[in-house]
Design an enzyme around this catalytic site. Structure first.
Site, PDB file in Angstrom:
ATOM      1  N   HIS A  32       0.822  -1.208   0.000  1.00  0.00           N
ATOM      2  CA  HIS A  32       0.000   0.000   0.000  1.00  0.00           C
ATOM      3  C   HIS A  32       0.859   1.263   0.000  1.00  0.00           C
ATOM      4  O   HIS A  32       0.452   2.285  -0.554  1.00  0.00           O
ATOM      5  CB  HIS A  32      -0.937  -0.001   1.217  1.00  0.00           C
ATOM      6  CG  HIS A  32      -2.138  -0.872   1.032  1.00  0.00           C
ATOM      7  ND1 HIS A  32      -3.411  -0.491   1.408  1.00  0.00           N
ATOM      8  CD2 HIS A  32      -2.266  -2.111   0.501  1.00  0.00           C
ATOM      9  CE1 HIS A  32      -4.270  -1.464   1.109  1.00  0.00           C
ATOM     10  NE2 HIS A  32      -3.590  -2.461   0.577  1.00  0.00           N
ATOM     11  N   SER A  50       5.128   7.120   3.025  1.00  0.00           N
ATOM     12  CA  SER A  50       4.037   8.077   3.235  1.00  0.00           C
ATOM     13  C   SER A  50       2.828   7.443   3.921  1.00  0.00           C
ATOM     14  O   SER A  50       2.046   8.140   4.572  1.00  0.00           O
ATOM     15  CB  SER A  50       3.614   8.718   1.910  1.00  0.00           C
ATOM     16  OG  SER A  50       3.290   7.745   0.941  1.00  0.00           O
ATOM     17  N   ASN A  95      -6.964   1.749   3.773  1.00  0.00           N
ATOM     18  CA  ASN A  95      -5.861   1.605   4.734  1.00  0.00           C
ATOM     19  C   ASN A  95      -6.314   1.515   6.189  1.00  0.00           C
ATOM     20  O   ASN A  95      -5.481   1.336   7.082  1.00  0.00           O
ATOM     21  CB  ASN A  95      -4.886   2.782   4.589  1.00  0.00           C
ATOM     22  CG  ASN A  95      -4.091   2.718   3.298  1.00  0.00           C
ATOM     23  OD1 ASN A  95      -3.967   1.653   2.700  1.00  0.00           O
ATOM     24  ND2 ASN A  95      -3.569   3.849   2.859  1.00  0.00           N
ATOM     25  N   PRO A  99      -5.108  -1.141  -5.981  1.00  0.00           N
ATOM     26  CA  PRO A  99      -6.031  -2.047  -6.672  1.00  0.00           C
ATOM     27  C   PRO A  99      -7.071  -2.593  -5.686  1.00  0.00           C
ATOM     28  O   PRO A  99      -6.726  -3.038  -4.597  1.00  0.00           O
ATOM     29  CB  PRO A  99      -5.118  -3.171  -7.173  1.00  0.00           C
ATOM     30  CG  PRO A  99      -3.735  -2.622  -7.117  1.00  0.00           C
ATOM     31  CD  PRO A  99      -3.722  -1.616  -6.012  1.00  0.00           C
ATOM     32  N   ASP A 127       3.855 -19.916   1.183  1.00  0.00           N
ATOM     33  CA  ASP A 127       4.119 -21.002   0.238  1.00  0.00           C
ATOM     34  C   ASP A 127       3.363 -20.735  -1.057  1.00  0.00           C
ATOM     35  O   ASP A 127       2.751 -19.680  -1.230  1.00  0.00           O
ATOM     36  CB  ASP A 127       3.706 -22.353   0.848  1.00  0.00           C
ATOM     37  CG  ASP A 127       2.280 -22.355   1.384  1.00  0.00           C
ATOM     38  OD1 ASP A 127       1.410 -21.699   0.765  1.00  0.00           O
ATOM     39  OD2 ASP A 127       2.025 -23.005   2.418  1.00  0.00           O
TER      40      ASP A 127
END
Length: 324
Positions: free
Chosen positions: A65, A75, A93, A162, A252
């Site tokens: 992010h 930032s 966020n 995204p 994995d």
């Protein structure tokens, strides 16, 4: 003449690669200015992960992010002020965590080498080191020398991160905007092999996929039933589900095996199977050694997105605030 052309061509390619890899970033940037920097980060991360095994997923997500908004400049770590709402408080966020870990590492580094190591580098190293604990060795190379940004705006987040409901074309464009390829998109999506997802980010696939109260037909029916037993409604914003069932704390290649069974949690996961090219990459990455090799390269490229170096930006004294 041919030899001269070859040398010029090599220089052009070399310069292009330098730009792609972050220009002045280099290995062991702090070798002379703070020789113990990377060891301090690793020691602190070992301590925190032993108490919080979900931390690798959180730090790698925070790093992602950070890099996708204004580049890898730390930032995302800045707190909002009276005059500015920072990235940290943008909707995508709000579920980030691990900021206390980065600040703890920064305090240790400031005590040892004040004003030397950037928060942007700390986050990049911490993401790598947290994932690497499982393997007792660094899983990818981190070049250092990033400097910290001084601007953080929540308004820039939605346009750059995204979304979990993106289709393939949107995902591909989002990564291309950052200088990353389709291959990087499929490889970096493999980070979903660790961590959890909130119900509200995928429950439309269970209850209202096309706006008619239906289920996403591309979702494995038995997996959909399992998800419905966890997420009771579209309005559930608190329940979480493992992104890689029964393996959410183990890094994995299982994510790709799950994906091929149509058990990708998010619409953005399922989107990776919608073109022949991306599905071929998914099939290749089922092999764990192949995934680890490719993930290392893609993480190195992501960690070089729009980095600040030289005299740009600053070296913050605290990761949560710009220097006064």
């Amino acid at each position: 003449m041919k030899m001269r052309f070859f040398l010029v061509a090599c220089l052009v390619v070399f310069c292009f690669l330098e730009v792609c890899q972050g220009g002045s970033l280099r290995k062991n940037f702090y070798r002379n200015s703070c020789p113990q920097a990377e060891q301090i980060v690793q020691t602190k991360i070992n301590q925190h992960v032993s108490a919080r095994p979900d931390l690798p997923a959180k730090l790698i997500r925070m790093h992602f992010h950070d890099c996708f908004v204004k580049g890898c400049d730390g930032s995302v770590l800045l707190e909002s002020t009276a005059n500015n709402t920072a990235e940290k408080d943008a909707i995508p966020n709000l579920s980030l965590s691990g900021f206390d870990v980065i600040e703890d590492i920064k305090e240790a580094l400031e005590a040892k080498c004040p004003g030397i190591v950037s928060c942007a580098d700390i986050l990049t190293l911490a993401a790598r080191d947290s994932v690497s604990i499982q393997f007792n060795k660094p899983m990818w190379e981190v070049l250092t020398g990033r400097r910290d940004g001084t601007v953080s705006k929540s308004s820039e987040v939605l346009a750059n991160i995204p979304a979990p409901f993106f289709n393939f074309a949107q995902l591909k464009q989002s990564f291309a905007n950052k200088g990353l390829t389709l291959h990087d998109l499929v490889v970096l999506s493999g980070a979903h092999t660790i961590g959890v997802g909130h119900c509200n980010l995928f429950s439309n696939r269970l209850f209202n996929f096309s706006g008619k109260g239906d289920q996403d037909p591309s979702l494995n029916p038995s997996y959909a039933n399992f998800l419905k037993s966890k997420c009771k409604s579209l309005s559930d914003t608190t329940t979480t589900v493992e992104m890689d069932p029964n393996s959410s704390e183990s890094f994995d290649s299982d994510y790709y095996s799950i994906l091929l069974q149509n058990k990708g949690l998010f619409q953005s996961d399922a989107a990776l199977l919608t073109t022949k090219q991306s599905k071929n990459i998914v099939n290749e990455l089922v092999r764990q050694n192949k995934f680890f090799t490719e993930f290392a390269q893609s993480m190195k490229r992501m960690g070089a997105i729009e980095v600040l170096s030289g005299t740009a930006g600053e070296i913050r004294k605290k990761c949560s605030a710009v220097n006064s």
